[in-house]
Design a protein around this motif. Structure first.
Motif, PDB file in Angstrom:
ATOM      1  N   VAL A 234       0.636  -1.160  -0.093  1.00 21.02           N
ATOM      2  CA  VAL A 234       0.076   0.003  -0.018  1.00 21.02           C
ATOM      3  C   VAL A 234       0.906   1.193  -0.134  1.00 21.02           C
ATOM      4  CG1 VAL A 234      -2.054  -1.105   1.024  1.00 21.02           C
ATOM      5  CG2 VAL A 234      -0.074  -0.005   2.563  1.00 21.02           C
ATOM      6  N   GLU A 235       2.154   1.163  -0.045  1.00 18.59           N
ATOM      7  CA  GLU A 235       3.043   2.257  -0.150  1.00 18.59           C
ATOM      8  C   GLU A 235       2.939   3.180  -1.464  1.00 18.59           C
ATOM      9  OE1 GLU A 235       7.275   1.459   0.332  1.00 18.59           O
ATOM     10  OE2 GLU A 235       6.940   0.239   2.043  1.00 18.59           O
ATOM     11  N   ARG A 236       2.404   2.643  -2.546  1.00 20.22           N
ATOM     12  CA  ARG A 236       2.348   3.203  -3.716  1.00 20.22           C
ATOM     13  C   ARG A 236       0.970   4.067  -3.849  1.00 20.22           C
ATOM     14  NH1 ARG A 236       6.314   1.610  -7.652  1.00 20.22           N
ATOM     15  NH2 ARG A 236       7.199  -0.495  -6.898  1.00 20.22           N
ATOM     16  N   THR A 237      -0.172   3.651  -2.941  1.00 19.36           N
ATOM     17  CA  THR A 237      -1.224   4.047  -3.141  1.00 19.36           C
ATOM     18  C   THR A 237      -1.426   5.758  -2.738  1.00 19.36           C
ATOM     19  OG1 THR A 237      -1.845   3.501  -0.848  1.00 19.36           O
ATOM     20  CG2 THR A 237      -2.384   1.717  -2.158  1.00 19.36           C
ATOM     21  N   ARG A 238      -2.565   6.004  -3.468  1.00 20.36           N
ATOM     22  CA  ARG A 238      -2.761   7.660  -3.263  1.00 20.36           C
ATOM     23  C   ARG A 238      -3.812   7.896  -1.914  1.00 20.36           C
ATOM     24  NH1 ARG A 238      -5.568   9.524  -6.970  1.00 20.36           N
ATOM     25  NH2 ARG A 238      -6.129   7.864  -8.187  1.00 20.36           N
ATOM     26  N   LEU A 239      -4.490   6.861  -1.660  1.00 19.57           N
ATOM     27  CA  LEU A 239      -5.415   7.223  -0.432  1.00 19.57           C
ATOM     28  C   LEU A 239      -5.657   5.877   0.105  1.00 19.57           C
ATOM     29  CD1 LEU A 239      -7.983   8.245   0.769  1.00 19.57           C
ATOM     30  CD2 LEU A 239      -9.337   7.607  -1.176  1.00 19.57           C
ATOM     31  N   LEU A 240      -5.603   5.928   1.428  1.00 17.66           N
ATOM     32  CA  LEU A 240      -5.909   4.892   2.295  1.00 17.66           C
ATOM     33  C   LEU A 240      -7.435   4.707   2.929  1.00 17.66           C
ATOM     34  CD1 LEU A 240      -2.788   4.800   4.438  1.00 17.66           C
ATOM     35  CD2 LEU A 240      -3.186   3.145   2.582  1.00 17.66           C
ATOM     36  N   LEU A 241      -8.211   3.440   2.760  1.00 20.17           N
ATOM     37  CA  LEU A 241      -9.342   3.330   3.421  1.00 20.17           C
ATOM     38  C   LEU A 241      -9.065   2.814   4.720  1.00 20.17           C
ATOM     39  CD1 LEU A 241     -11.787   2.522   0.633  1.00 20.17           C
ATOM     40  CD2 LEU A 241     -11.244   4.626   1.472  1.00 20.17           C
ATOM     41  N   HIS A 242      -9.330   3.288   5.941  1.00 20.68           N
ATOM     42  CA  HIS A 242      -8.964   2.718   7.152  1.00 20.68           C
ATOM     43  C   HIS A 242     -10.210   2.035   7.720  1.00 20.68           C
ATOM     44  CE1 HIS A 242      -7.045   2.960  11.383  1.00 20.68           C
ATOM     45  NE2 HIS A 242      -7.511   1.951  11.125  1.00 20.68           N
ATOM     46  N   LEU A 243     -10.458   0.560   7.518  1.00 18.76           N
ATOM     47  CA  LEU A 243     -11.877   0.064   7.965  1.00 18.76           C
ATOM     48  C   LEU A 243     -11.722  -0.514   9.640  1.00 18.76           C
ATOM     49  CD1 LEU A 243     -11.801   0.289   5.075  1.00 18.76           C
ATOM     50  CD2 LEU A 243     -12.962  -2.137   5.137  1.00 18.76           C
ATOM     51  N   VAL A 244     -12.635   0.042  10.218  1.00 22.31           N
ATOM     52  CA  VAL A 244     -12.795  -0.370  11.667  1.00 22.31           C
ATOM     53  C   VAL A 244     -14.183  -1.028  11.880  1.00 22.31           C
ATOM     54  CG1 VAL A 244     -12.708   0.754  13.833  1.00 22.31           C
ATOM     55  CG2 VAL A 244     -11.504   1.718  12.119  1.00 22.31           C
ATOM     56  N   ASP A 245     -14.184  -2.185  12.675  1.00 24.79           N
ATOM     57  CA  ASP A 245     -15.262  -2.984  12.932  1.00 24.79           C
ATOM     58  C   ASP A 245     -15.939  -2.261  14.059  1.00 24.79           C
ATOM     59  OD1 ASP A 245     -17.182  -4.578  13.784  1.00 24.79           O
ATOM     60  OD2 ASP A 245     -15.899  -6.505  13.780  1.00 24.79           O
ATOM     61  N   VAL A 246     -17.305  -1.696  14.033  1.00 25.13           N
ATOM     62  CA  VAL A 246     -17.998  -1.080  15.093  1.00 25.13           C
ATOM     63  C   VAL A 246     -18.821  -2.021  15.665  1.00 25.13           C
ATOM     64  CG1 VAL A 246     -17.462   1.319  14.357  1.00 25.13           C
ATOM     65  CG2 VAL A 246     -19.696  -0.031  13.589  1.00 25.13           C
ATOM     66  N   SER A 247     -18.982  -3.311  15.396  1.00 22.66           N
ATOM     67  CA  SER A 247     -20.010  -4.108  16.001  1.00 22.66           C
ATOM     68  C   SER A 247     -19.392  -4.669  17.339  1.00 22.66           C
ATOM     69  CB  SER A 247     -20.266  -5.387  14.915  1.00 22.66           C
ATOM     70  OG  SER A 247     -19.246  -6.094  15.036  1.00 22.66           O
ATOM     71  N   SER A 248     -20.238  -4.909  18.342  1.00 18.38           N
ATOM     72  CA  SER A 248     -19.789  -5.247  19.728  1.00 18.38           C
ATOM     73  C   SER A 248     -19.241  -6.858  19.532  1.00 18.38           C
ATOM     74  CB  SER A 248     -20.817  -5.326  20.643  1.00 18.38           C
ATOM     75  OG  SER A 248     -21.935  -5.921  20.348  1.00 18.38           O
ATOM     76  N   GLY A 249     -19.501  -7.383  18.259  1.00 15.81           N
ATOM     77  CA  GLY A 249     -18.811  -8.764  18.354  1.00 15.81           C
ATOM     78  C   GLY A 249     -17.419  -9.114  18.158  1.00 15.81           C
ATOM     79  N   SER A 250     -16.705  -7.842  17.601  1.00 10.63           N
ATOM     80  CA  SER A 250     -15.253  -8.026  17.767  1.00 10.63           C
ATOM     81  C   SER A 250     -14.666  -8.063  19.009  1.00 10.63           C
ATOM     82  CB  SER A 250     -14.771  -6.818  17.047  1.00 10.63           C
ATOM     83  OG  SER A 250     -15.048  -5.663  17.597  1.00 10.63           O
ATOM     84  N   GLY A 251     -15.231  -7.662  20.218  1.00  9.74           N
ATOM     85  CA  GLY A 251     -14.737  -7.649  21.573  1.00  9.74           C
ATOM     86  C   GLY A 251     -13.672  -6.539  21.644  1.00  9.74           C
ATOM     87  N   ARG A 252     -13.648  -5.622  20.882  1.00 11.59           N
ATOM     88  CA  ARG A 252     -12.516  -4.505  20.766  1.00 11.59           C
ATOM     89  C   ARG A 252     -13.409  -3.106  20.705  1.00 11.59           C
ATOM     90  NH1 ARG A 252     -10.428  -7.856  16.640  1.00 11.59           N
ATOM     91  NH2 ARG A 252     -10.549  -6.236  15.216  1.00 11.59           N
ATOM     92  N   ASP A 253     -12.388  -2.233  21.192  1.00 10.63           N
ATOM     93  CA  ASP A 253     -12.707  -0.910  21.048  1.00 10.63           C
ATOM     94  C   ASP A 253     -12.381  -0.289  19.950  1.00 10.63           C
ATOM     95  OD1 ASP A 253     -13.985   1.745  22.136  1.00 10.63           O
ATOM     96  OD2 ASP A 253     -11.938   2.322  22.427  1.00 10.63           O
ATOM     97  N   PRO A 254     -13.252   0.148  18.880  1.00  9.99           N
ATOM     98  CA  PRO A 254     -13.306   0.894  17.621  1.00  9.99           C
ATOM     99  C   PRO A 254     -12.070   1.941  17.517  1.00  9.99           C
ATOM    100  CG  PRO A 254     -15.423   0.829  17.947  1.00  9.99           C
ATOM    101  CD  PRO A 254     -15.017   0.483  19.457  1.00  9.99           C
ATOM    102  N   VAL A 255     -12.179   2.812  18.775  1.00  9.07           N
ATOM    103  CA  VAL A 255     -11.166   4.096  18.821  1.00  9.07           C
ATOM    104  C   VAL A 255      -9.816   3.664  18.955  1.00  9.07           C
ATOM    105  CG1 VAL A 255     -10.590   6.015  20.126  1.00  9.07           C
ATOM    106  CG2 VAL A 255     -12.931   5.680  19.553  1.00  9.07           C
ATOM    107  N   SER A 256      -9.873   2.480  20.040  1.00  7.66           N
ATOM    108  CA  SER A 256      -8.521   1.883  20.107  1.00  7.66           C
ATOM    109  C   SER A 256      -7.923   1.308  18.923  1.00  7.66           C
ATOM    110  CB  SER A 256      -8.664   0.819  21.520  1.00  7.66           C
ATOM    111  OG  SER A 256      -7.475   0.299  21.420  1.00  7.66           O
ATOM    112  N   ASP A 257      -8.666   0.589  18.433  1.00  8.48           N
ATOM    113  CA  ASP A 257      -8.401  -0.162  16.916  1.00  8.48           C
ATOM    114  C   ASP A 257      -7.806   0.941  15.851  1.00  8.48           C
ATOM    115  OD1 ASP A 257      -9.228  -2.426  17.956  1.00  8.48           O
ATOM    116  OD2 ASP A 257     -10.694  -2.954  16.694  1.00  8.48           O
TER     117      ASP A 257
END
Length: 328
Positions: A234-257
């Motif tokens: 992804v070094e050559r890309t012009r744009l990054l899409l940062h995907l974050v799972d906001v469902s509680s099923g992940s068991g993680r905090d979205p902001v922390s991720d």
């Protein structure tokens, strides 16, 4: 099988030898020297080929040698030059010296060629050494050896947009929704073990290319999980899409991720962390705690980044995201 690193050994063709010969003809008792020169050895070229997308073919075929030049012959006939050898590599391949690690060339365009190893020079025949004081030289010159070197090839995929995020954040589902790419999709981490490219058709002959790489985890820049092995794609890309799972099923905090992934990007390459980035909240269809979504939205706004919320399963928000990427 996707292979993005390979080591090859290349060797230019050996130059052909000159020859010692004398003209032999009826009624010409002292015809003089007539030894021809040897032909030069073939070169080894690396050629960028858009029909390839992996270095797999070189992993099991690491030796590449050009044809040697033919020897000279009598009657002042020079030897034929050796045929060049073409080593085809995917577009986006970077070439480094395997011994020193020095960067040599970046083959980033279709059809781009790079001379990797020169062939040896052909030797002179004895006719070349004839002079007023030495009318019949009885020696010739050997051909020289071609260049030989070991190269490290590293493939960096060429894409306009890169998808980053934790494992199981919905990256593969998104790329399979917006393009014809069909990566494996399953409900467990590290389903994606190799990068995938997808072409998004915007109509009117406009497209952009999306790269989906395996998920990152905390400590990836130091080798944790699949490490940073795939981040170079992804070094050559012009744009990054940062995907974050906001469902509680992940068991993680979205902001922390969100913060962890950005720290990993900065640790790998500070310029990558500064690349334009859209924050994309995924799995809205499984959202059961709206505050998780709102906290991520507030954090993205603090960083001045555009925020989108999507569900790749129901297509909610996907069209708006694609249109925003096209504008960018």
């Amino acid at each position: 099988m996707f292979i993005d690193r390979a080591k090859i050994r290349i060797r230019g063709g050996h130059g052909g030898n000159g020859v010692t010969a004398f003209r032999r003809e009826k009624f010409v008792p002292r015809g003089g020297p007539s030894g021809g020169d040897g032909g030069r050895g073939g070169d080894v070229w690396l050629v960028a080929d858009s029909g390839l997308n992996t270095l797999l073919h070189l992993r099991y075929n690491p030796e590449h040698t050009a044809e040697r030049g033919r020897h000279g012959e009598g009657s002042n006939r020079s030897g034929r030059e050796g045929e060049d050898t073409l080593v085809r590599v995917p577009v986006g391949t970077q070439v480094l010296d395997a011994e020193t690690g020095d960067f040599l060339v970046d083959l980033a365009e279709e059809g781009q060629r790079w001379l990797a190893a020169k062939g040896g020079r052909g030797g002179f025949g004895n006719a070349h050494f004839a002079s007023s004081t030495n009318r019949a030289p009885r020696y010739h010159q050997e051909g020289s050896a071609g260049e030989e070197r070991e190269l490290q090839l590293e493939l960096k995929l060429l894409a306009d947009v890169g998808l980053v995020g934790f494992p199981n954040a919905g990256k593969s589902t998104l790329i399979s929704t917006v393009s014809a790419a069909k990566p494996k999709v399953a409900d467990y981490p590290f389903t994606t073990l190799e990068p995938h490219l997808g072409v998004v058709d915007l109509g009117d002959y406009r497209t952009f290319v999306v790269a989906d790489i395996p998920g990152l985890i905390e400590g990836a820049h130091g080798g944790a999980g699949l490490g940073d092995r795939f981040l170079r794609h992804v070094e050559r890309t012009r744009l990054l899409l940062h995907l974050v799972d906001v469902s509680s099923g992940s068991g993680r905090d979205p902001v922390s991720d969100y913060e962890i992934i950005n720290r990993e990007l900065a640790s790998y390459d500070p310029q990558l962390a500064e690349r334009p980035q859209f924050v994309v909240a995924t799995k809205l269809d499984a959202l059961d705690e709206p505050e998780r979504l709102e906290s991520l939205r507030r954090r993205a706004r603090e960083d001045g980044r555009e925020f989108f919320e999507i569900s790749s399963v129901t297509n909610r928000g996907v069209r708006e995201l694609v249109q925003a990427v096209a504008r960018e």
